[in-house]
Design an enzyme around this catalytic site. Structure first.
Site, PDB file in Angstrom:
ATOM      1  N   GLU A 132      -5.423   9.717  17.808  1.00 21.06           N
ATOM      2  CA  GLU A 132      -6.102  11.012  17.702  1.00 21.06           C
ATOM      3  C   GLU A 132      -7.116  11.001  16.553  1.00 21.06           C
ATOM      4  OE1 GLU A 132      -2.790  10.502  18.117  1.00 21.06           O
ATOM      5  OE2 GLU A 132      -2.790  11.116  20.221  1.00 21.06           O
ATOM      6  N   GLU A 148      -9.768  -1.720   5.336  1.00 19.73           N
ATOM      7  CA  GLU A 148      -8.689  -1.919   6.306  1.00 19.73           C
ATOM      8  C   GLU A 148      -9.290  -2.084   7.697  1.00 19.73           C
ATOM      9  OE1 GLU A 148      -6.022   1.416   6.810  1.00 19.73           O
ATOM     10  OE2 GLU A 148      -4.455   0.103   7.610  1.00 19.73           O
ATOM     11  N   SER A 174       4.723  -1.559   4.135  1.00 17.65           N
ATOM     12  CA  SER A 174       5.062  -2.929   4.558  1.00 17.65           C
ATOM     13  C   SER A 174       5.264  -3.786   3.323  1.00 17.65           C
ATOM     14  CB  SER A 174       3.930  -3.555   5.374  1.00 17.65           C
ATOM     15  OG  SER A 174       3.480  -2.676   6.346  1.00 17.65           O
ATOM     16  N   SER A 196       0.833   6.682   2.594  1.00 17.71           N
ATOM     17  CA  SER A 196       1.492   7.681   3.442  1.00 17.71           C
ATOM     18  C   SER A 196       2.725   8.262   2.764  1.00 17.71           C
ATOM     19  CB  SER A 196       1.943   7.041   4.748  1.00 17.71           C
ATOM     20  OG  SER A 196       0.837   6.660   5.512  1.00 17.71           O
ATOM     21  N   GLN A 214       0.851  -1.202   0.000  1.00 14.57           N
ATOM     22  CA  GLN A 214       0.000   0.000   0.000  1.00 14.57           C
ATOM     23  C   GLN A 214       0.882   1.247   0.000  1.00 14.57           C
ATOM     24  OE1 GLN A 214      -2.147   0.481   3.637  1.00 14.57           O
ATOM     25  NE2 GLN A 214      -3.516   2.070   2.853  1.00 14.57           N
TER      26      GLN A 214
END
Lengths: 367, 428
Positions: free
Chosen positions: B392, B259, B176, B144, B141
């Site tokens: 958060e 996910e 990953s 990010s 994936q």
């Protein structure tokens, strides 16, 4: 695996919600708070007429013969609305002790009255707040009781008390008619004035043994696991209500030109309430299922539900006051009602320290 | 309300159990729990041992696929079993009792697959789903970036159309398995002059393409499960675009929703009905300040609290899944699980390390409890609290999507992306 209450149980919840919305609004709770009334007598009468008190009492003793899951549904709704009645004392505690330990004639005599709401019962187990059996000093001699129990929830309104007392066999349970002139009742000041408490003095009053002599501690212990499972629903309901109150206020209250719920400092605090409410709810469901269908799992499940329920309600109630700011510290506002009820429920049957130790013991047995 | 299997569930469990018993080895007593924290030993970041793990994992997936256990919940037309989510949970619980290789297919089967089913063309479904399900092709994936973590829509990797291809330049991070993946799911910015969520486009990228460079990131655990991935003029054919140009955000949301769904199961994490029973037993044997740890009230109180929270989370997971299996829409409830679990494991790990005296800080397997599992957990858990939506972000999801609290005031949503304020070092 199925975590849902049945359709019939949900219908029961809907009708409970309607009755409580009418009769146990925050305004109604404030009335009891500010009065010397021992409980909300009209609400109690309506609950009895709606058959709530008879829910888990067997049909042969005048009950409805339903189960604990139905009682759990009612408990959650009563907890949400802070219902000011002796339901828990009379039904989860006293009636369960009579079901477990009573003779045929005691069951026939008392359960029908409790089921119909013709009598209120409570359990007098604490002495100066101490609740373990070793601390019992009230004496039973020749079926007469002498000594003082305090505090006793609903001790001012109850007709009948199940009293733990020391006799030749150890600690035993006795049934006492509280209208007897050899019983003195005094009100004791409590922070949760919506659940009034009493000091009961027994001056050689006649008492009727309940269960085998010397079995008092074991009977109270067994009852406490059942009651803990049901109280967990009151705690989850109360915590949910406190959280919803915080959400509502955080949407409506503006500061710095925006609703305070848009600030993460407030939003995240409320999110933490949600986590605690939802995990406590799962634990309560598990305990109710164990109570109804898997008694071998009850000790562990009820201990877990009580530990989670105490924490969730205390946290949600206390942080709801914080979210409200100054208004939350006023008598007229509602947040303090939950803060006090949370502590009231925690004070019964032993608090979190006692129940964490019980949970640990059940884990040790299983390990 | 019934926490036991229904007759259908029991029948399914028996079928699963029978197949597993004939095709895998039961775990030993002590192993199993929280194997997610296991780390390769030694200082080597990459090596033959890892490739061996990949091959074993692929072989296990292929074996499952051959017996129609490849993916329980995928529809039959895509090669799945067509089962329901409770069956997936039961599979997870039973599989956790056996020694099975690490699962390197979560990104593919759990996330990329469902995204392709929802947004892909027929050609894409035909090409990718079968090899994914059989474990022949591993997926990673690429979401990010160094400057876009919680604020994913702030990503800057550029996609520029050039004929029938797109040319990709930029950097991804926390990927990953990039080094053993054949395919990646990639979100890019095709137009920085549009508001941030509108200028995104989603692709499937061949990780063997020229210009893709994968570098390991050494983590605080010492291991290197993650990578940085650099794109230098990487060409992707337009036929590998997933969803329309400018629909990248909507396609990404599908991936992220899946996910959350794929964290179900949990059988391996919770160690069955008795929760922390094995740890309690160990604490009888552990001496603390001259007496068994289990005789200290402070230890008893803390362990009981952990046990209550642990069991409550296990039950909450099952409650959510049971609602889904009865037709409830997948909501944001799994945020509760993720948030509470990370915090709980972190507290537990720190506490159980404290009980080990001078060995608390060791990662040596001989002198520690449970072969240093809690030390590994302590090191690994920050990743759980950060990845897949930080604590958060989870609290925002709970507050806004579940409880309906107002969103934060945002200055970045409506203006062109290249006018959004940035830190000193980044310019879109």
């Amino acid at each position: 695996m199925n975590f849902k209450f049945s359709q019939d149980q949900e219908m029961m919840r809907d009708s409970a919600k309607r009755l409580l919305a009418d009769l146990s609004s925050y305004a109604a709770v404030h009335k009891i708070l500010d009065s010397e009334a021992t409980h909300d007598a009209n609400l109690w009468k309506q609950m009895a007429e709606a058959g709530w008190l008879s829910t888990a009492i067997p049909e042969e003793y005048g009950g409805a013969g339903m189960g604990y899951l139905e009682l759990a549904v009612l408990a959650e709704e009563m907890g949400k609305t802070l219902a000011c009645t002796p339901f828990s004392s009379s039904i989860y505690m006293a009636a369960e002790l009579i079901k477990a330990a009573g003779s045929e004639s005691q069951k026939a005599t008392y359960l029908a009255k409790l089921a119909a709401g013709d009598a209120i019962a409570t359990v007098a187990y604490a002495e100066k707040g101490r609740i373990d059996a070793a601390g019992v000093q009230v004496k039973a001699q020749g079926r007469k009781l002498t000594g003082v129990k305090s505090p006793v929830v609903d001790g001012l309104s109850a007709d009948l008390a199940i009293v733990s007392a020391r006799d030749e066999e150890g600690v035993s349970l006795y049934l006492v008619n509280l209208a007897d002139s050899k019983v003195t009742r005094e009100s004791v000041a409590t922070m949760d004035r919506t659940r009034k408490q009493a000091r009961l003095s027994f001056n050689g009053v006649d008492a009727e043994p309940l269960g085998k002599a010397g079995q008092g501690a074991a009977l109270l212990d067994a009852m406490s696991y059942k009651a803990a499972a049901l109280f967990a629903f009151e705690q989850v309901g109360g915590a949910q209500a406190a959280m919803e109150m915080a959400v509502q206020y955080a949407k409506e209250r503006y500061a710095f030109g925006r609703p305070i719920g848009s600030f993460q400092a407030i939003k995240h605090r409320i999110a933490d309430m949600f986590v605690k409410v939802e995990t406590a709810r799962s634990s309560a469901y598990y305990a109710a299922w164990a109570l109804e269908s898997a008694p071998e799992k009850l000790q562990q499940a009820a201990s877990g539900a009580r530990v989670m329920g105490i924490d969730a309600y205390a946290f949600a109630a206390q942080e709801n006051v914080q979210v409200h700011g100054g208004i939350g510290f006023t008598w007229e506002a509602n947040p303090h009602l939950h803060m006090k009820r949370a502590k009231h429920l925690e004070s019964l049957l032993g608090g979190a320290i006692v129940w964490r130790e019980r949970l640990m013991r059940s884990l040790e047995q299983a390990a | 309300m019934d926490f036991n299997d229904t007759p259908q569930e029991a029948e399914f469990r028996a079928e699963v159990s029978q197949w597993l018993s004939q095709n895998a080895k039961l775990r030993s007593e002590s192993g199993g729990m929280m194997s997610m924290f296991a780390e390769a030993e030694g200082g080597e970041l990459r090596g033959e041992a890892e490739w061996e793990m990949v091959r074993t994992s692929q072989a296990w997936q292929r074996k499952k696929a051959d017996a129609n256990w490849g993916v329980i919940t995928w529809p039959k037309k895509f090669g799945g079993r067509g089962g329901n989510i409770m069956q997936q949970v039961i599979w997870g619980q039973e599989e956790a009792k056996y020694e099975t290789p690490a699962n390197i297919f979560m990104i593919g089967i759990g996330m990329a697959g469902p995204t392709i089913m929802t947004h892909g063309t027929n050609e894409q479904k035909d090409r990718y789903l079968q090899p994914m399900l059989r474990g022949d092709e591993v997926w990673c994936q690429l979401f990010s970036e160094p400057g876009a973590g919680s604020d994913l829509a702030g990503l800057r990797t550029r996609a520029v159309k050039d004929g029938d291809d797109w040319v990709i330049n930029g950097q991804k991070v926390w990927t990953s398995g990039a080094h053993y993946s054949k395919w990646g799911i990639l979100v890019t910015r095709h137009d920085p002059s549009l508001p941030k969520h509108k200028g995104l486009t989603y692709f499937i990228v061949d990780m063997e393409s020229p210009g893709v460079e994968v570098r390991p990131i050494r983590q605080i655990t010492g291991g290197a499960n993650f990578n940085e991935v650099f794109f230098n003029d990487v060409r992707i054919p337009d036929s590998n675009r997933l969803g329309a140009v400018g629909q990248g955000w909507a396609v990404s949301i599908t991936t992220l929703m899946n996910e959350r769904m794929s964290i179900g199961g949990g059988g391996g994490l919770f160690g069955g009905d008795n929760g922390l029973g094995s740890i309690v037993a160990l604490l009888r044997e552990t001496t603390l300040d001259g007496r068994p740890a289990l005789e200290h009230d402070a230890v008893r109180q803390k362990m009981a609290e952990f046990a209550a929270r642990f069991k409550a989370l296990e039950l909450t997971g099952y409650r959510t899944l049971s609602a889904l299996s009865q037709g409830a829409m997948p909501g944001s409830e799994s945020s509760v699980m993720k948030l509470a679990m990370g915090l709980l494991i972190q507290e537990m790990a720190a506490f159980i390390m404290e009980l080990q005296g001078a060995a608390g800080v060791l990662t040596d397997r001989q002198d520690t409890l449970m072969e240093a599992m809690w030390q590994q957990a302590y090191l690994g858990i920050p990743a759980i609290r950060i990845a897949g939506g930080t604590d958060e972000v989870q609290r925002n999801i709970i507050g806004e999507r579940i409880l309906g609290l107002p969103t934060d005031i945002r200055i970045d949503k409506t203006v062109p992306f290249n006018e959004v304020p940035t830190g000193p070092s980044k310019k879109g």
